[in-house]
Structure formats: structure tokens, C-alpha cells
Design a protein around this motif. Structure first.
Motif, PDB file in Angstrom:
ATOM      1  N   TRP A 126       0.820  -1.210   0.000  1.00 44.77           N
ATOM      2  CA  TRP A 126       0.000   0.000   0.000  1.00 44.77           C
ATOM      3  C   TRP A 126       0.854   1.261   0.000  1.00 44.77           C
ATOM      4  N   GLY A 127       2.129   1.152   0.362  1.00 48.47           N
ATOM      5  CA  GLY A 127       2.966   2.329   0.492  1.00 48.47           C
ATOM      6  C   GLY A 127       2.784   2.992   1.848  1.00 48.47           C
ATOM      7  N   ASN A 128       3.694   3.904   2.157  1.00 46.07           N
ATOM      8  CA  ASN A 128       3.671   4.569   3.458  1.00 46.07           C
ATOM      9  C   ASN A 128       3.360   6.051   3.276  1.00 46.07           C
ATOM     10  N   PHE A 129       2.174   6.321   2.727  1.00 47.57           N
ATOM     11  CA  PHE A 129       1.774   7.705   2.575  1.00 47.57           C
ATOM     12  C   PHE A 129       0.332   7.888   3.038  1.00 47.57           C
ATOM     13  N   ASN A 130      -0.007   9.146   3.295  1.00 48.99           N
ATOM     14  CA  ASN A 130      -1.363   9.466   3.714  1.00 48.99           C
ATOM     15  C   ASN A 130      -1.942  10.512   2.764  1.00 48.99           C
ATOM     16  N   ARG A 131      -3.089  11.031   3.088  1.00 51.24           N
ATOM     17  CA  ARG A 131      -3.796  11.915   2.162  1.00 51.24           C
ATOM     18  C   ARG A 131      -2.996  13.167   1.825  1.00 51.24           C
ATOM     19  N   THR A 132      -2.130  13.622   2.739  1.00 49.41           N
ATOM     20  CA  THR A 132      -1.404  14.871   2.499  1.00 49.41           C
ATOM     21  C   THR A 132      -0.428  14.751   1.340  1.00 49.41           C
ATOM     22  N   HIS A 133      -0.014  13.541   1.019  1.00 48.45           N
ATOM     23  CA  HIS A 133       0.955  13.352  -0.064  1.00 48.45           C
ATOM     24  C   HIS A 133       0.291  13.255  -1.431  1.00 48.45           C
ATOM     25  N   ILE A 134      -1.020  13.047  -1.449  1.00 42.40           N
ATOM     26  CA  ILE A 134      -1.740  12.923  -2.720  1.00 42.40           C
ATOM     27  C   ILE A 134      -2.328  14.292  -3.060  1.00 42.40           C
ATOM     28  N   ILE A 135      -1.547  15.074  -3.800  1.00 43.37           N
ATOM     29  CA  ILE A 135      -1.972  16.436  -4.122  1.00 43.37           C
ATOM     30  C   ILE A 135      -3.237  16.408  -4.979  1.00 43.37           C
ATOM     31  N   HIS A 136      -3.245  15.513  -5.961  1.00 46.31           N
ATOM     32  CA  HIS A 136      -4.413  15.386  -6.843  1.00 46.31           C
ATOM     33  C   HIS A 136      -4.706  13.902  -7.053  1.00 46.31           C
ATOM     34  N   GLY A 137      -5.977  13.545  -6.990  1.00 47.17           N
ATOM     35  CA  GLY A 137      -6.379  12.168  -7.256  1.00 47.17           C
ATOM     36  C   GLY A 137      -7.766  12.111  -7.874  1.00 47.17           C
ATOM     37  N   ASN A 138      -7.897  11.298  -8.922  1.00 53.95           N
ATOM     38  CA  ASN A 138      -9.203  11.104  -9.564  1.00 53.95           C
ATOM     39  C   ASN A 138      -9.289   9.662 -10.048  1.00 53.95           C
ATOM     40  N   PHE A 139     -10.307   8.955  -9.559  1.00 53.12           N
ATOM     41  CA  PHE A 139     -10.507   7.544  -9.883  1.00 53.12           C
ATOM     42  C   PHE A 139     -11.816   7.394 -10.644  1.00 53.12           C
ATOM     43  N   ARG A 140     -11.756   6.696 -11.797  1.00 54.65           N
ATOM     44  CA  ARG A 140     -12.968   6.503 -12.609  1.00 54.65           C
ATOM     45  C   ARG A 140     -13.090   5.050 -13.043  1.00 54.65           C
ATOM     46  N   TYR A 141     -14.351   4.613 -13.152  1.00 52.73           N
ATOM     47  CA  TYR A 141     -14.688   3.283 -13.664  1.00 52.73           C
ATOM     48  C   TYR A 141     -15.554   3.508 -14.896  1.00 52.73           C
ATOM     49  N   LEU A 142     -15.061   3.080 -16.061  1.00 52.57           N
ATOM     50  CA  LEU A 142     -15.670   3.409 -17.343  1.00 52.57           C
ATOM     51  C   LEU A 142     -16.356   2.206 -17.981  1.00 52.57           C
ATOM     52  N   PHE A 143     -17.559   2.452 -18.540  1.00 54.31           N
ATOM     53  CA  PHE A 143     -18.289   1.443 -19.305  1.00 54.31           C
ATOM     54  C   PHE A 143     -18.870   2.089 -20.554  1.00 54.31           C
ATOM     55  N   PRO A 144     -19.151   1.299 -21.590  1.00 51.07           N
ATOM     56  CA  PRO A 144     -19.796   1.865 -22.784  1.00 51.07           C
ATOM     57  C   PRO A 144     -21.175   2.428 -22.457  1.00 51.07           C
ATOM     58  N   ASN A 145     -21.492   3.534 -23.105  1.00 47.65           N
ATOM     59  CA  ASN A 145     -22.824   4.114 -22.997  1.00 47.65           C
ATOM     60  C   ASN A 145     -23.767   3.298 -23.872  1.00 47.65           C
ATOM     61  N   SER A 146     -24.598   2.499 -23.255  1.00 51.74           N
ATOM     62  CA  SER A 146     -25.477   1.586 -24.001  1.00 51.74           C
ATOM     63  C   SER A 146     -26.770   2.249 -24.466  1.00 51.74           C
TER      64      SER A 146
END
Length: 236
Positions: A126-146
Motif C-alpha cells: 500500500w505504500g507509506n503515505f497518507n492523504r497529504t501526499h496525494i496532491i491530486h487524485g481522480n478515480f474513474r470506472y468506465l463502461f460503454p454508454n449503451s
């Protein structure tokens, strides 16, 4: 003093190929993308933002906001498409400390900076970091538009992608690090064959803009922030 930092990520272009019966993803050589170690369908795009000029002047870099821009249409084509398990994961991370491939792979399970789950039966770095080290984060889950502009999933065709999950987790915490480490990691499904599965993946370039400023902190506060940055940077 106000600053604007810009991170540019290239296209990800994949096509299913290779001799049957075991197709592979063929990566366009012009997209400056590499395979993520320890995976067969994970990819990473990475760059650095040099902040050494600020650290040499004993300045802390702060952030007001961050946002992303996308340079085209995210698109899939297929022979057939399995809506149950053929989505695409994308995680864009700008960190004040470096991440190795094992830690980037773990970011598909749990975004960095959050409290990870602890399962003794599963070895995850997992690494040894906390939220302060993540200046920017964006997580997406993509699927086709049906619904709009898509062919049937059980026939040859394609569709634009849409995000069914779109999570922002930027901390925008000030940093005294001499470098920001920028990653765009992507996990796709297995390549299809001539009869079934995904045929091509087209993900356009992405830009992250950081609205930043520099400030001179009190000496003790600045030295503690600088010390922590160097300690974490040397752990990878």
C-alpha cells in the motif's frame, strides 16, 4: 506568488492482436505508455514536475484547486461485449512522493492516502503515505454508454465510454518536495478474439491543471515539512 502547473498525459491506444488462441494487447508505440509491472492488462503513463527552484528558495508550494481536461472521446470497439466484467479503471495521481509499480497496482484496489484494508492472506504494497501526499487524485470506472450511439453488446460494434464511478480525492496540501510525481494508470479487460471480446481501446490525452501559489513559511514548520518529504521520497 501565483503559479499554474500543468501535467500532460498522452493517448492510450490498444488493439487486440497476436496469434490465436491467446490474443494480446498491442500498444501503440507513439503513446509513451508502458505496461505496469506485475500485470498483463495494466498500463502507466508518468512524468515529473520539477519544483527544485522553489525548494532552493526555501518556498512552500500551496494549491487552491485542481481540475482535469480530456482531449477527445473515450471509445471502445468490440466483436461482442460482456457488460459484467469488461469495464476500464483509470486512476490519475499526482503525489509529492514517488510510487513503485506495486503501489500503483494497489491503487486499483484502494486509492492511495486512504486507510487500506488489512488481509494477512493477501500481500499488497500500500505504500507509506497518507492523504497529504496525494496532491491530486481522480478515480474513474468506465463502461460503454449503451443508451446513446451504441450498437448491441452481442454484435460487432462500439460505443463511447461513460464513467459510472468518478471519485475525486485530491488533498491539495502544501508541499516542500522538490518534485511532484504524476501518474495515469489504466486497467483494461483481456483482449478479445476475432469472434468475441474487446477489439480496440481508445482513451484520449488528459491534462491536469494545478492552481498553485508559493509562500514562505516559518522556518521550523518548513524544515519539518521538508524533512518528511525527503524521508518518504527515499523509501521507494
Amino acid at each position: 506568488m501565483d503559479r499554474q502547473l500543468v501535467v500532460e498525459f498522452p493517448w492510450l491506444l490498444l488493439s487486440a492482436g497476436g496469434p490465436p488462441p491467446a490474443p494480446i494487447w498491442e500498444l501503440s508505440a507513439s503513446t509513451d505508455t508502458r505496461q505496469l509491472a506485475g500485470t498483463t492488462t495494466g498500463y502507466v503513463q508518468e512524468m515529473k514536475l520539477d519544483l527544485s527552484g522553489y525548494t532552493q528558495s526555501d518556498l512552500t508550494l500551496g494549491f487552491r484547486r485542481s481540475f482535469t481536461q480530456t482531449g477527445g472521446i473515450e471509445y471502445l470497439t468490440w466483436q461482442t461485449f460482456d457488460a459484467e466484467d469488461e469495464g476500464i479503471l483509470e486512476n490519475v495521481i499526482i503525489s509529492s512522493v514517488p510510487m513503485n509499480d506495486a503501489q500503483l497496482g494497489a491503487a486499483f484496489v484502494s486509492c492511495p492516502g486512504f486507510t487500506p484494508y488489512n488481509d494477512p492472506a493477501v500481500a499488497i504494497d500500500w505504500g507509506n503515505f497518507n492523504r497529504t501526499h496525494i496532491i491530486h487524485g481522480n478515480f474513474r470506472y468506465l463502461f460503454p454508454n449503451s443508451t446513446i450511439g451504441s450498437t448491441a453488446f452481442n454484435a460487432k460494434g462500439g460505443a463511447a465510454l461513460m464513467a459510472i464511478t468518478d471519485n475525486e480525492y485530491s488533498s491539495l496540501e502544501p508541499t516542500a518536495a522538490d518534485c511532484l510525481y504524476c501518474y495515469r494508470i489504466l486497467l483494461v479487460s483481456d483482449p478479445g478474439t476475432a469472434l468475441a471480446g474487446i477489439a480496440t481501446v481508445s482513451l484520449p490525452p488528459k491534462r491536469v491543471i494545478l492552481d498553485a501559489f508559493t509562500v514562505e513559511e516559518p522556518e521550523l514548520e518548513y524544515m519539518m515539512r521538508l524533512k518528511r518529504s525527503y524521508e518518504l521520497a527515499n523509501q521507494v
